[in-house]
Design a protein around this motif. Structure first.
Motif, mmCIF file in Angstrom:
data_model
loop_
_atom_site.group_PDB
_atom_site.id
_atom_site.type_symbol
_atom_site.label_atom_id
_atom_site.label_comp_id
_atom_site.label_asym_id
_atom_site.label_seq_id
_atom_site.Cartn_x
_atom_site.Cartn_y
_atom_site.Cartn_z
ATOM 1 N N LEU A 264 -2.368 10.194 -0.668
ATOM 2 C CA LEU A 264 -1.869 9.466 -1.835
ATOM 3 C C LEU A 264 -1.359 8.079 -1.449
ATOM 4 N N VAL A 265 -0.650 8.013 -0.332
ATOM 5 C CA VAL A 265 -0.160 6.712 0.136
ATOM 6 C C VAL A 265 -1.330 5.785 0.422
ATOM 7 N N GLU A 266 -2.377 6.327 1.011
ATOM 8 C CA GLU A 266 -3.560 5.514 1.313
ATOM 9 C C GLU A 266 -4.302 5.079 0.059
ATOM 10 N N GLN A 267 -4.087 5.773 -1.057
ATOM 11 C CA GLN A 267 -4.687 5.353 -2.329
ATOM 12 C C GLN A 267 -3.845 4.298 -3.032
ATOM 13 N N GLY A 268 -2.767 3.881 -2.383
ATOM 14 C CA GLY A 268 -1.918 2.857 -2.980
ATOM 15 C C GLY A 268 -0.893 3.420 -3.948
ATOM 16 N N ARG A 269 -0.334 4.558 -3.606
ATOM 17 C CA ARG A 269 0.703 5.182 -4.434
ATOM 18 C C ARG A 269 2.041 5.150 -3.710
ATOM 19 N N THR A 270 3.115 4.915 -4.463
ATOM 20 C CA THR A 270 4.470 5.031 -3.917
ATOM 21 C C THR A 270 4.921 6.471 -4.123
ATOM 22 N N THR A 312 7.729 7.467 -14.306
ATOM 23 C CA THR A 312 7.287 8.043 -13.026
ATOM 24 C C THR A 312 6.211 9.090 -13.275
ATOM 25 N N ASP A 313 5.231 9.143 -12.384
ATOM 26 C CA ASP A 313 4.231 10.205 -12.415
ATOM 27 C C ASP A 313 4.778 11.397 -11.636
ATOM 28 N N LEU A 550 -4.804 9.740 -12.962
ATOM 29 C CA LEU A 550 -3.555 8.989 -12.874
ATOM 30 C C LEU A 550 -3.771 7.534 -13.253
ATOM 31 N N GLY A 551 -4.877 6.963 -12.760
ATOM 32 C CA GLY A 551 -5.172 5.580 -13.104
ATOM 33 C C GLY A 551 -5.425 5.390 -14.586
ATOM 34 N N ALA A 552 -6.136 6.346 -15.197
ATOM 35 C CA ALA A 552 -6.455 6.246 -16.621
ATOM 36 C C ALA A 552 -5.205 6.366 -17.485
ATOM 37 N N HIS A 553 -4.172 7.040 -16.984
ATOM 38 C CA HIS A 553 -2.939 7.225 -17.753
ATOM 39 C C HIS A 553 -1.808 6.322 -17.272
#
Length: 584
Positions: A264-270, A312-313, A550-553
């Motif tokens: 997830l971090v590598e996908q650019g998520r905090t 927050t997700d 997640l991106g779509a929402h």
């Protein structure tokens, strides 16, 4: 045994005898003490057995019919066997007990295997036709399966071909060493069949639970970990993971190639993660309401302070997802629904009307016994929870270990997932009481306002937060169709995915592994079977599809990568944190 093999066997015998002697001395010095109370009541078990006997006594004609049918099947079986044709019985998919080639190639072992399978099928048929429903019938099913698992020929040295070969090869030293293993496990005070994996193969913070990050907040129930970014910018919406209470958080942060956190971090998520405390006497009063308010809601507030952003997700696994669902309804009732941008619930139930094998334990007498048991010290111990989970999956988690550890004296292999599974945690008495009584037994989440957090009525239908509900096809804890029925209780936009494999392995499915596959259907018909009939099966991992969802929402906004400690919450200590490192 050949002359060349004899010295090795003598050395094995010598080592095995030394270990057995040392284990006997250790057991004699500190013998296990019987528990003062049990977390279960034997009365319902006896009642289910007596009820089955009374039922068949009242229907002698039906019993005679089954007996006649069984006698005919046995006559056919032995006739075919003596003719040399064999009478092979179907082996259940995934049954690893009979994979040794000799079970199929050697006539004696094949006959033994097939006789066991035939007898098992007949006993299950008898049980299926026993009158009754509900917890009593489920308890009877559990007892029958437990008995059949225990008496399988694979569990005994003379009737297991691999154990027999090993005994000849070592001159019996494997059985002496296995007995030493049994004594060592008994002397540990934590029960037998403990070593399913090598406990020294991993070290938390170094080879497992090792994604770089820091604890940035803590209270009496949890520590909050924030992970270091690896991309120059990140999605504006931070993510917060809520784990179940029974195990540590790091199922999603196993060795690096299997780490969901790292991915997830590598996908650019905090990414923020709750690491629950291993509770003791100080947390005995922490019930479901406390874990929602002092846990999920307080962690959400800490994420907002650390990032300076609302929305927050959330994502959670098993019981963690159930807590998220309750928290979403709590926020909706308080007029604060915007604090959650989305929620992903993985293998999580909110409708407990169908718990399959677990229904055997959701019995009022068992719950009374558990309440009395946990009241003495304020929590249930991790080992007792492990024993419960193991009993439900006895072939995988008990009898396979009996064979490997006690019959074959085979070293436990390294497994990051089993290492995590055995790193259990306690659960407070108040949480167990409120969760078992209100959610499991009375199923109050299904009815609007039937359950309250503090004084706030919980209504899942009032949730408008977008939800992705992910179930696992072979899940033995949260049956996928039960998860589906629960997903239909939410009032907003709900997407349902079905992953392959089971409760734990189906979650840890990194894209690089290209395993299991998953099913997708944008519709939500009334029944789970209808959903599956209209679903498309896709190969590989569901993780990328989740990231797309997640991106779509989300807002599609990117912000500079958030370094740990740069916001309102400074770093306290490196991940995985002292709560995760604490002993059981």
């Amino acid at each position: 045994m050949s002359d060349t093999a004899r010295p090795a066997a003598v050395a094995q015998w010598s080592e095995a005898m030394q270990r057995a002697g040392a284990a006997m001395l250790s057991l004699a010095k500190s013998p296990p003490t019987p528990a003062a109370s049990r977390p279960w009541d034997p009365a319902p078990i006896l009642q289910s057995m007596l009820g089955a006997m009374a039922d068949w006594a009242s229907r002698p004609q039906d019993l005679f019919k089954l007996q006649t049918q069984a006698m005919g099947e046995w006559a056919d079986f032995w006739a075919a066997t003596f003719r040399g044709q064999g009478a092979e019985q179907p082996i259940a998919r995934g049954d690893r007990r009979f994979t040794d080639p000799q079970w199929a190639e050697d006539p004696a072992y094949r006959t033994l295997r097939d006789a066991y399978l035939l007898a098992s099928r007949q006993l299950r048929q008898l049980n299926d036709q026993t009158a009754g429903e509900g917890p009593g019938k489920t308890m009877l099913n559990f007892l029958v399966e437990s008995y059949l698992n225990a008496v399988a020929p694979s569990n005994f040295p003379l009737t297991n071909p691999e154990a027999a070969r090993r005994t000849v090869e070592t001159g019996g030293a494997n059985l002496v060493a296995g007995f030493a293993n049994l004594l060592e496990d008994a002397a540990s005070g934590r029960g037998i069949v403990r070593r399913r994996t090598d406990p020294d193969a991993f070290k938390k913070g170094e080879t497992i639970a090792a994604t770089p990050g820091s604890v940035v907040f803590q209270n009496r129930l949890f520590q909050l970990i924030q992970y270091d970014p690896t991309t120059p910018d990140v999605a504006a919406e931070p993510m917060l993971y809520v784990p179940p209470l029974v195990n540590r958080y790091y199922m999603i942060d196993l060795k690096p190639k299997a780490s969901m956190v790292r991915w997830l971090v590598e996908q650019g998520r905090t990414v923020f993660v709750i690491s629950w405390v291993n509770p003791g006497e100080a947390q005995r009063d922490a019930d479901v309401s406390a874990y929602v308010t002092e846990g999920v809601i307080e962690a959400l507030g800490a994420v907002e302070r650390a990032t300076g952003r609302t929305g927050t997700d959330l994502f959670g696994f098993c019981l963690g997802g159930t807590l998220i669902a309750i928290a979403l309804a709590y926020l909706a009732a308080k007029g604060e629904a915007e604090r959650a941008n989305s929620a992903t619930l993985i293998g999580s139930m909110v409708d407990f009307g169908d718990m399959r094998d677990w229904s055997a334990f959701v019995h009022e007498a068992h719950l009374d016994a558990l309440d009395e048991h946990t009241a003495k010290r304020g929590y249930i111990h991790a080992d007792e929870l492990q024993q419960l989970f193991s009993a439900v999956r006895a072939n995988d988690l008990i009898w396979s270990s009996v064979v490997n550890h006690y019959l074959l004296d085979r070293p436990a292999p390294p497994s990051d997932l089993l290492y995590w599974f055995e790193d259990g945690a306690r659960i407070p008495a108040a949480f167990l009481k409120s969760y078992n009584r209100e959610l499991l037994y009375n199923n109050r989440l299904r009815e609007p306002a039937a359950f309250k957090v503090v004084d706030v009525p919980i209504d899942l239908g009032a949730i408008r937060t977008p939800i992705l509900s992910i179930a696992l096809k072979d899940d033995h804890v949260s049956a996928w169709d039960a998860v589906y029925r629960g997903a239909r209780l939410f009032g907003g936009d709900v997407t349902f995915l079905l992953g392959g494999s089971g409760h734990n392995a189906g979650v840890i499915n990194p894209p690089a592994a290209n395993k299991h596959g998953f099913w997708r259907n944008p519709d939500m018909p009334e029944s789970a079977d209808e959903w599956l009939a209209g679903a498309e099966k896709l190969p590989g991992s569901w993780w990328p599809t989740w990231n797309e969802w997640l991106g779509a929402h989300g807002s599609a906004e990117r912000v500079p990568a958030r370094e740990v400690g740069e916001g309102a919450l400074p770093a306290i200590e490196p991940a995985p944190g002292s709560y995760a490192l604490a002993d059981q």
